[in-house]
Design a protein around this motif. Structure first.
Motif, PDB file in Angstrom:
ATOM      1  N   LEU A  84      39.145  30.332  36.868  1.00  0.00           N
ATOM      2  CA  LEU A  84      40.258  30.136  35.953  1.00  0.00           C
ATOM      3  C   LEU A  84      39.840  29.082  34.945  1.00  0.00           C
ATOM      4  N   ILE A  85      40.010  29.366  33.664  1.00  0.00           N
ATOM      5  CA  ILE A  85      39.563  28.448  32.627  1.00  0.00           C
ATOM      6  C   ILE A  85      40.653  28.310  31.578  1.00  0.00           C
ATOM      7  N   GLN A  86      40.824  27.070  31.085  1.00  0.00           N
ATOM      8  CA  GLN A  86      41.767  26.815  30.002  1.00  0.00           C
ATOM      9  C   GLN A  86      41.099  25.865  29.030  1.00  0.00           C
ATOM     10  N   ALA A  87      41.270  26.107  27.723  1.00  0.00           N
ATOM     11  CA  ALA A  87      40.673  25.262  26.705  1.00  0.00           C
ATOM     12  C   ALA A  87      41.612  25.183  25.504  1.00  0.00           C
ATOM     13  N   ASP A  88      41.926  23.958  25.089  1.00  0.00           N
ATOM     14  CA  ASP A  88      42.804  23.737  23.936  1.00  0.00           C
ATOM     15  C   ASP A  88      44.101  24.516  24.067  1.00  0.00           C
ATOM     16  N   GLU A  89      44.453  25.215  22.982  1.00  0.00           N
ATOM     17  CA  GLU A  89      45.723  25.943  22.954  1.00  0.00           C
ATOM     18  C   GLU A  89      45.650  27.289  23.648  1.00  0.00           C
ATOM     19  N   PHE A  90      44.463  27.696  24.101  1.00  0.00           N
ATOM     20  CA  PHE A  90      44.331  28.995  24.743  1.00  0.00           C
ATOM     21  C   PHE A  90      45.064  29.006  26.083  1.00  0.00           C
ATOM     22  N   SER A  91      45.694  30.132  26.378  1.00  0.00           N
ATOM     23  CA  SER A  91      46.324  30.290  27.677  1.00  0.00           C
ATOM     24  C   SER A  91      45.257  30.332  28.767  1.00  0.00           C
ATOM     25  N   LYS A  92      45.692  30.150  29.990  1.00  0.00           N
ATOM     26  CA  LYS A  92      44.750  30.190  31.109  1.00  0.00           C
ATOM     27  C   LYS A  92      44.178  31.601  31.240  1.00  0.00           C
ATOM     28  N   ARG A  93      42.883  31.667  31.484  1.00  0.00           N
ATOM     29  CA  ARG A  93      42.213  32.970  31.579  1.00  0.00           C
ATOM     30  C   ARG A  93      41.406  33.048  32.860  1.00  0.00           C
ATOM     31  N   ARG A  94      41.381  34.255  33.420  1.00  0.00           N
ATOM     32  CA  ARG A  94      40.497  34.512  34.545  1.00  0.00           C
ATOM     33  C   ARG A  94      39.232  35.192  34.047  1.00  0.00           C
ATOM     34  N   ILE A  95      38.111  34.788  34.590  1.00  0.00           N
ATOM     35  CA  ILE A  95      36.875  35.532  34.393  1.00  0.00           C
ATOM     36  C   ILE A  95      36.304  35.844  35.766  1.00  0.00           C
ATOM     37  N   TYR A  96      35.632  36.988  35.872  1.00  0.00           N
ATOM     38  CA  TYR A  96      35.262  37.546  37.169  1.00  0.00           C
ATOM     39  C   TYR A  96      33.754  37.776  37.238  1.00  0.00           C
ATOM     40  N   ARG A  97      33.171  37.434  38.383  1.00  0.00           N
ATOM     41  CA  ARG A  97      31.730  37.646  38.562  1.00  0.00           C
ATOM     42  C   ARG A  97      31.486  39.041  39.134  1.00  0.00           C
ATOM     43  N   ILE A  98      30.543  39.758  38.518  1.00  0.00           N
ATOM     44  CA  ILE A  98      30.118  41.076  38.987  1.00  0.00           C
ATOM     45  C   ILE A  98      28.667  40.953  39.429  1.00  0.00           C
ATOM     46  N   ASP A  99      28.392  41.352  40.653  1.00  0.00           N
ATOM     47  CA  ASP A  99      27.046  41.225  41.210  1.00  0.00           C
ATOM     48  C   ASP A  99      26.423  42.596  41.404  1.00  0.00           C
ATOM     49  N   PRO A 100      25.124  42.734  41.153  1.00  0.00           N
ATOM     50  CA  PRO A 100      24.445  43.998  41.473  1.00  0.00           C
ATOM     51  C   PRO A 100      24.415  44.200  42.985  1.00  0.00           C
ATOM     52  N   GLY A 101      24.534  45.446  43.400  1.00  0.00           N
ATOM     53  CA  GLY A 101      24.498  45.736  44.822  1.00  0.00           C
ATOM     54  C   GLY A 101      25.798  45.453  45.548  1.00  0.00           C
ATOM     55  N   LYS A 102      26.861  45.120  44.780  1.00  0.00           N
ATOM     56  CA  LYS A 102      28.135  44.793  45.404  1.00  0.00           C
ATOM     57  C   LYS A 102      29.265  45.426  44.596  1.00  0.00           C
ATOM     58  N   GLU A 103      30.123  46.209  45.266  1.00  0.00           N
ATOM     59  CA  GLU A 103      31.253  46.823  44.567  1.00  0.00           C
ATOM     60  C   GLU A 103      32.396  45.818  44.462  1.00  0.00           C
ATOM     61  N   ARG A 104      33.053  45.815  43.288  1.00  0.00           N
ATOM     62  CA  ARG A 104      34.190  44.922  43.102  1.00  0.00           C
ATOM     63  C   ARG A 104      35.246  45.596  42.241  1.00  0.00           C
ATOM     64  N   THR A 105      36.516  45.494  42.688  1.00  0.00           N
ATOM     65  CA  THR A 105      37.647  45.999  41.920  1.00  0.00           C
ATOM     66  C   THR A 105      38.467  44.822  41.409  1.00  0.00           C
ATOM     67  N   ILE A 106      38.769  44.852  40.121  1.00  0.00           N
ATOM     68  CA  ILE A 106      39.532  43.787  39.472  1.00  0.00           C
ATOM     69  C   ILE A 106      40.836  44.380  38.949  1.00  0.00           C
ATOM     70  N   GLU A 107      41.946  43.712  39.241  1.00  0.00           N
ATOM     71  CA  GLU A 107      43.240  44.186  38.776  1.00  0.00           C
ATOM     72  C   GLU A 107      43.830  43.214  37.756  1.00  0.00           C
ATOM     73  N   TYR A 108      44.283  43.768  36.645  1.00  0.00           N
ATOM     74  CA  TYR A 108      45.001  43.017  35.624  1.00  0.00           C
ATOM     75  C   TYR A 108      46.445  43.506  35.744  1.00  0.00           C
TER      76      TYR A 108
END
Length: 647
Positions: free
Chosen positions: A432-456
């Protein structure tokens, strides 16, 4: 007389063989390849050149903008496989040889009558354009020099012959290693170099942009001057080659990098597995390639790159150099030993670190986990992205807060300010990252060899990244605004597709013409993506990041008045129409085409938008010829027409 002269040239070349230290192991020393066409002796492209999404696996032979030249079996072989498609290889023949290797002949206008008869006997069972079958059980053999087809332009734009040699285990082999060669005494050219910051403390000339500098020619050498760097950097080069009396620009065969007189990196384009052709996107500098600035070849191994081009080198070519000035020498060679040398220096300085962050070791604050919906467009484009760090591009961000939210108790890092080229360290599965006036944002790590599902969840979006989606670890960000979904960063290539699922409202779920479209920045248009609807969910797969929109296509294809014509080279008759659909595109395998009640195979050329009626028994009649055609698009619309052509 011209054709006779070319045939004489072809037959004269069949005993030419170049001995080379890397002669491929599966070929006996007495194996020789016939030059595969009488079109010309001109090589218009070489092995491992940059293509839009893969390495070039062959040499191309020029046909001077014409079609219909003979194509010969380069060795005795068994007809193994035949393909027909409006894209890619177009009409293609695979011959299998006694040692298990293959030769491949692509973009053909047509096949020899024996092959054509076998292929048509299968295609007329479903009347589809696309065809790809292994035909080894037919036991059709060709002797070296026997005509197997004619040169054309199917699957690609300008006419030429694409000629491959593959090993028994399906490795694309540089045909020059097998003696397929041209006269070449011309050295390569080194046009420019590029430097990429790799580590979080890296910069080039004070920032984290990929830095490009054109070389200056000094006699027989090239110079790129002195460049200021910090941290770990990677060097890339834009180099090309030509041949004697050749107009086309080729890829170089070998690249060597020396630092302070010590060999630091070597790559040599001998072979690659066909399934690894897409790794071109990480062998080249993808952001520069994406911008149309050329195929800069990395002189270091991008993480995740396991191609066999590279020889052992310190740190896989990543330059982590001590403070001071370091001499750089780049050598680009062609297959015949002609070479170009570029020199310059890197002035390595100390990185200007930002203030260490304040660390809050209190348990995660639940309020931080609520993502605000005050979207500011293109938030992710404000930053340079890396698998280990995030750095602002042009502006200073203040009061930056970063937390991994994978587990309770993860620290909250607070930076009073981050000024380019400083960065934020990324650790954890979800940040979770927040900077200045920007709203809080999620960023997600994707790894090779590993399945991942991300929901917005608030926007009804889900993305599944499969085990083979990414070349290497990376972080992604989702943003949805005014109906457009953006997945960042858009300057990262993907190895294979991932899946996007978007929940539709009741009205959308009723619209069968809906599909997901990707916005093409360079062409300034939306490109259709193959999509399907299950219940109220739209599902699509893509191997690109960037911006996406759900769009509806309710316009059927436009179809022009047909023509009837005869091909000069063999007297074969055809009917053809021009059909265009600017939104979802034609569903060419579902076209139905009849002439005088005879149903034929519709063959589609996307470069001219022409659909051609193919049936070897078709002959127009004197008087009225009735042409009936149904052309669907990929959104479910269709155009049906009946034309009368008088002859």
């Amino acid at each position: 007389m011209l054709l006779l002269a070319l045939l004489t040239l072809v037959l004269a070349q069949d005993t030419v063989y170049v001995h080379h230290e890397n002669r491929v192991h599966f070929l006996d020393n007495n194996v020789e390849f016939l030059w595969p066409t009488n079109a010309s002796d001109y090589m218009s492209a070489t092995f491992a050149e940059t293509r839009s999404a893969h390495f070039h696996a062959a040499v191309d032979i020029g046909t001077w903008g014409r079609e219909g030249f003979d194509v010969y079996a380069a060795r005795d072989g068994l007809l193994y496989r035949v393909g027909i498609s409006p894209h890619g290889y177009g009409n293609v023949i695979y011959l299998k040889h006694d040692d298990g290797s293959f030769t491949v002949y692509a973009h053909l206008q047509d096949f020899n009558p024996q092959i054509r008869a076998v292929v048509d006997s299968i295609r007329f069972q479903n009347y589809e354009h696309s065809f790809d079958k292994i035909l080894a059980d037919k036991q059709i053999h060709f002797s070296r020099g026997e005509i197997i087809g004619r040169t054309g332009s199917t699957g690609i734009g300008p006419p030429h012959l694409h000629f491959e040699i593959r090993s028994p285990d399906n490795q694309a082999i540089n045909p020059k290693l097998a003696g397929v060669h041209i006269a070449d005494s011309v050295p390569p050219i080194i046009t420019a170099i590029a430097l990429e910051p790799i580590s979080m403390d890296a910069s080039v000339n004070g920032n984290k942009e990929i830095f490009v500098r054109r070389t200056e020619r000094v006699g027989n050498r090239f110079d790129f001057g002195t460049i200021d760097v910090t941290g770990i950097t990677g060097l890339s080069v834009l180099a090309s080659d030509r041949s004697d009396n050749g107009r086309n620009v080729y890829a170089v065969y070998e690249l060597r990098l020396e630092v302070n007189g010590e060999l630091f990196f070597v790559s040599r384009a001998d072979s690659f597995p066909m399934e690894s052709g897409r790794k071109m996107l990480i062998d080249r500098v993808f952001p520069l390639l994406q911008q149309g600035r050329g195929g800069f070849q990395r002189m270091y191994r991008h993480d995740g790159n396991r191609l066999s081009f590279y020889r052992e080198s310190p740190g896989n070519g990543h330059m982590k150099l001590p403070v001071g000035i370091h001499a750089i020498k780049i050598t680009a060679k062609d297959f015949y030993g002609n070479q170009a040398i570029a020199t310059g220096s890197l002035r390595v300085g100390e990185f200007r670190h930002h203030q260490p962050p304040e660390i809050d070791w209190k348990p995660s604050n639940p309020s931080l986990l609520t993502i605000q919906n005050e979207d500011i467009p293109q938030w992710a484009n404000q930053f340079h992205w890396n698998k280990h760090w995030l750095s602002p591009k042009t502006r200073t961000f203040r009061n930056v807060k970063v937390r991994s939210i994978d587990r309770v108790g993860s620290p909250l890092l607070t930076y009073s300010s981050i000024t380019p080229p400083q960065g934020v360290l990324l650790t954890g599965e979800t940040i979770l990252i927040q900077a200045d006036e920007f709203s809080k944002r999620r960023i997600y790590r994707i790894d090779p060899g590993k399945e991942r599902t991300i929901e917005y969840q608030r926007q009804g979006v889900k993305a599944t990244f499969f085990r083979n989606t990414v070349f290497d670890t990376l972080y992604v960000h989702f943003e949805k605004r005014n109906g457009r979904l953006t997945i960042s960063p858009d300057n990262e290539p993907l190895r294979a597709p991932y899946e996007i699922r978007i929940i539709l409202n009741d009205e959308q779920a009723e619209d069968i013409s809906l599909a997901l479209y990707h916005y093409n920045e360079r062409r300034r248009r939306f490109d259709y993506m193959e999509s399907r609807v299950e219940g109220n969910v739209l599902i699509a797969r893509t191997n690109r990041f960037g911006s996406f929109e759900i769009r509806s296509d309710r316009t059927p294809p436009a179809v022009s008045r047909p023509s009837i014509w005869q091909r000069n080279i063999d007297g074969q008759w055809f009917a053809s129409v021009r059909a265009v659909d600017l939104e979802s595109g034609l569903d060419f395998n579902r076209v139905e085409f009849r002439v005088n009640g005879l149903r034929g195979i519709p063959e589609y050329d996307p470069f001219s938008d022409v659909i051609r009626f193919h049936h070897t028994e078709f002959r127009p009649v004197r008087g009225e010829n009735i042409i009936e055609i149904m052309v669907p698009d990929r959104a479910g619309n269709s155009s049906s027409h009946r034309f009368v052509i008088n002859r």
